[in-house]
Design an enzyme around this catalytic site. Sequence first.
Site, short mmCIF file in Angstrom:
data_model
loop_
_atom_site.label_atom_id
_atom_site.label_comp_id
_atom_site.label_asym_id
_atom_site.label_seq_id
_atom_site.Cartn_x
_atom_site.Cartn_y
_atom_site.Cartn_z
N TYR A 3 -0.26 5.11 0.69
CA TYR A 3 -0.55 6.20 1.61
C TYR A 3 -0.72 5.68 3.03
O TYR A 3 -1.64 4.93 3.33
CB TYR A 3 -1.78 6.96 1.15
CG TYR A 3 -1.53 7.73 -0.13
CD1 TYR A 3 -0.94 8.99 -0.10
CD2 TYR A 3 -1.83 7.18 -1.37
CE1 TYR A 3 -0.68 9.69 -1.27
CE2 TYR A 3 -1.57 7.87 -2.55
CZ TYR A 3 -0.99 9.12 -2.48
OH TYR A 3 -0.73 9.81 -3.66
N SER A 13 -2.69 0.93 -4.90
CA SER A 13 -3.28 2.03 -4.15
C SER A 13 -4.66 2.38 -4.68
O SER A 13 -5.01 2.08 -5.83
CB SER A 13 -2.36 3.26 -4.26
OG SER A 13 -2.96 4.40 -3.68
N ASN A 14 -5.44 3.04 -3.85
CA ASN A 14 -6.72 3.60 -4.30
C ASN A 14 -6.54 4.85 -5.14
O ASN A 14 -7.47 5.29 -5.80
CB ASN A 14 -7.60 3.92 -3.09
CG ASN A 14 -8.28 2.70 -2.51
OD1 ASN A 14 -8.58 1.75 -3.24
ND2 ASN A 14 -8.54 2.71 -1.21
N ARG A 53 -8.42 12.53 6.57
CA ARG A 53 -8.28 11.11 6.26
C ARG A 53 -9.60 10.37 6.49
O ARG A 53 -9.99 9.53 5.67
CB ARG A 53 -7.17 10.51 7.13
CG ARG A 53 -6.96 9.01 6.94
CD ARG A 53 -6.47 8.68 5.55
NE ARG A 53 -5.92 7.33 5.48
CZ ARG A 53 -5.59 6.71 4.35
NH1 ARG A 53 -5.77 7.32 3.19
NH2 ARG A 53 -5.08 5.49 4.37
N ASP A 70 0.87 -1.16 0.00
CA ASP A 70 0.00 0.00 0.00
C ASP A 70 0.92 1.22 0.00
O ASP A 70 2.09 1.14 0.36
CB ASP A 70 -0.89 -0.03 1.24
CG ASP A 70 -1.62 1.27 1.48
OD1 ASP A 70 -2.41 1.66 0.60
OD2 ASP A 70 -1.37 1.90 2.52
#
Length: 224
Positions: free
Chosen positions: A12, A118-119, A41, A10
């Site tokens: 972030y 990642s998103n 967040r 991942d």
Amino acid sequence: MGTASVIIFDVYGTLLNISSPVARLSDEIGPQADRLSDLWRHYQLELLWVTTMTGKKISFWEATDRALATAMASVGLSEREGLKDALLDAYRAPEHFDDAGPALSDLACKGYRLGVYSNAEETILRPALRSAGLEDLIETVGTTAESSGYKPARSAYERCAHMLSVEPSEAIFVSSNAWDVAGAGAAGFLAAWINRNGMPFHHQDSPAFTVTSLSALASQFEVG
């Protein structure tokens, strides 16, 4: 680690410090800085997850922008001229954790294929990794953009395995986000949790293993 030859990270919160954009401007923000960072967040993840569940997916960057606007309103900073744009600019180039580069380099030297998943869209992700000096250490950069949902939706991890042409059981998925570790584990990956703050793991199935840093992670692996 068994037959695993691929390690997926991942980004972030795991390689890049998501608190750094607000920390960089903390003098300007004032005493609300920590709360602003936490709320940003929180609202960002909430938006990503709700859009996945409702089938109305929006871009990662739109979610990040909207979340910041909501967070700023929540702490009374909406009227602070130029602050939102400055924070978004800082988010495009967040600081990396000090051990990220050495750990990735160590694992690559040991023969492991390294990827990130990642998103965030690739147009956001690659410049952030490049700014942090990590891009050249990564063999494959992948995102959930072509998946029907964001992590931790199962479809997102299935897309990750397809992207790398591996079975989930042949890859280790590394994240500092407990929800991401839970999602990866449920999808069949060997899930590794970077638990920097000594928190209890509160999801149903425990990670395959837990370490306190990326450096400690790298020391877990022998030459591939």
